[in-house]
Design a protein around this motif. Structure first.
Motif, PDB file in Angstrom:
ATOM      1  N   PRO A 172      -8.255  -1.108   2.790  1.00 23.19           N
ATOM      2  CA  PRO A 172      -7.073  -0.590   3.237  1.00 23.19           C
ATOM      3  C   PRO A 172      -6.589  -0.117   1.718  1.00 23.19           C
ATOM      4  O   PRO A 172      -5.851   1.233   1.832  1.00 23.19           O
ATOM      5  N   VAL A 173      -6.751  -0.135   0.548  1.00 17.61           N
ATOM      6  CA  VAL A 173      -6.459   0.513  -0.415  1.00 17.61           C
ATOM      7  C   VAL A 173      -7.161   1.781  -0.705  1.00 17.61           C
ATOM      8  O   VAL A 173      -6.362   2.882  -1.056  1.00 17.61           O
ATOM      9  N   ALA A 174      -8.470   1.531  -0.266  1.00 16.88           N
ATOM     10  CA  ALA A 174      -9.315   2.940  -0.418  1.00 16.88           C
ATOM     11  C   ALA A 174      -8.754   4.056   0.704  1.00 16.88           C
ATOM     12  O   ALA A 174      -8.592   5.233   0.433  1.00 16.88           O
ATOM     13  N   LEU A 175      -8.483   3.538   1.814  1.00 19.05           N
ATOM     14  CA  LEU A 175      -7.721   4.282   2.881  1.00 19.05           C
ATOM     15  C   LEU A 175      -6.504   5.177   2.177  1.00 19.05           C
ATOM     16  O   LEU A 175      -6.319   6.303   2.691  1.00 19.05           O
ATOM     17  N   ALA A 176      -5.624   4.075   1.889  1.00 15.98           N
ATOM     18  CA  ALA A 176      -4.405   4.746   1.311  1.00 15.98           C
ATOM     19  C   ALA A 176      -4.461   5.886   0.241  1.00 15.98           C
ATOM     20  O   ALA A 176      -3.958   6.754   0.237  1.00 15.98           O
ATOM     21  N   LEU A 177      -5.426   5.536  -0.552  1.00 17.08           N
ATOM     22  CA  LEU A 177      -5.860   6.296  -1.654  1.00 17.08           C
ATOM     23  C   LEU A 177      -6.225   7.759  -1.031  1.00 17.08           C
ATOM     24  O   LEU A 177      -5.832   8.904  -1.624  1.00 17.08           O
ATOM     25  N   ALA A 178      -7.322   7.508  -0.312  1.00 22.27           N
ATOM     26  CA  ALA A 178      -8.000   8.844   0.347  1.00 22.27           C
ATOM     27  C   ALA A 178      -6.813   9.781   1.126  1.00 22.27           C
ATOM     28  O   ALA A 178      -6.948  10.927   1.209  1.00 22.27           O
TER      29      ALA A 178
END
Length: 177
Positions: A82-88
């Protein structure tokens, strides 16, 4: 280079130690290898351990030894997804994202089996009853475990955790977009 004593790193990343030991115990159960004693976390050395009977085959021994690598890597990556998705997406991070990031990296940092796991696996690979094709896989894995442990002094475990928790998901997201 910043040198931090191992027990402090273990305290800061205790969820990873717990998942590491749970992975060993889970694989013991899946391979019908009796577990004699478990310590999921302690402030001493080692930070945790699983004591089990001798596995009935070399392959079972192999899977018990490498279980944390497989399980911690997958769980760490999924927690940080979820963090990687938010950063992307360029979204601003919420407090829960920092919590998930710490948790995922903590789990990922303890993915590599310990030198104790490597020593045990090495002994199993040297046994006469161990099939040659397992030795072909097992001996290089033992070497990789020792190299990974040696590189931990230059934060290889943290670099690996960052790669699986953020770089891998980011690369995968880039492929999809």
């Amino acid at each position: 280079m910043i040198i931090i004593p191992g027990f402090i790193i273990s305290l800061l990343t205790f969820p990873g130690v717990i998942v590491h030991e749970a992975a060993h115990q889970l694989m013991c159960r899946l391979t019908n290898t009796p577990v004699l004693n478990v310590c999921y976390f302690q402030t001493g050395t080692p930070a945790g351990f699983v004591v089990h009977d001798k596995p009935s085959s070399g392959w079972r021994h192999f899977f018990i030894a490498v279980a944390p690598f497989l399980i911690n890597s997958v769980i760490g990556c999924l927690i940080c997804l979820p963090v990687a998705l938010a950063l992307a997406a360029g979204a601003s991070l919420e407090p829960v994202d920092f919590l998930l990031g710490w948790l995922g990296v903590s789990v990922g940092m303890h993915a590599f089996p310990s030198t104790g796991d490597a020593s045990s696996l090495w002994a199993a690979m040297k046994e006469d009853r161990t099939p040659w094709h397992l030795k072909l896989v097992g001996f290089p894995v033992v070497l990789i475990i020792y190299v990974g442990a040696g590189l931990s002094v230059v934060w290889f475990d943290a670099i690996y955790a960052w790669l699986i928790c953020f770089a891998l998901p980011h690369s995968f997201i880039e492929l999809l977009v």
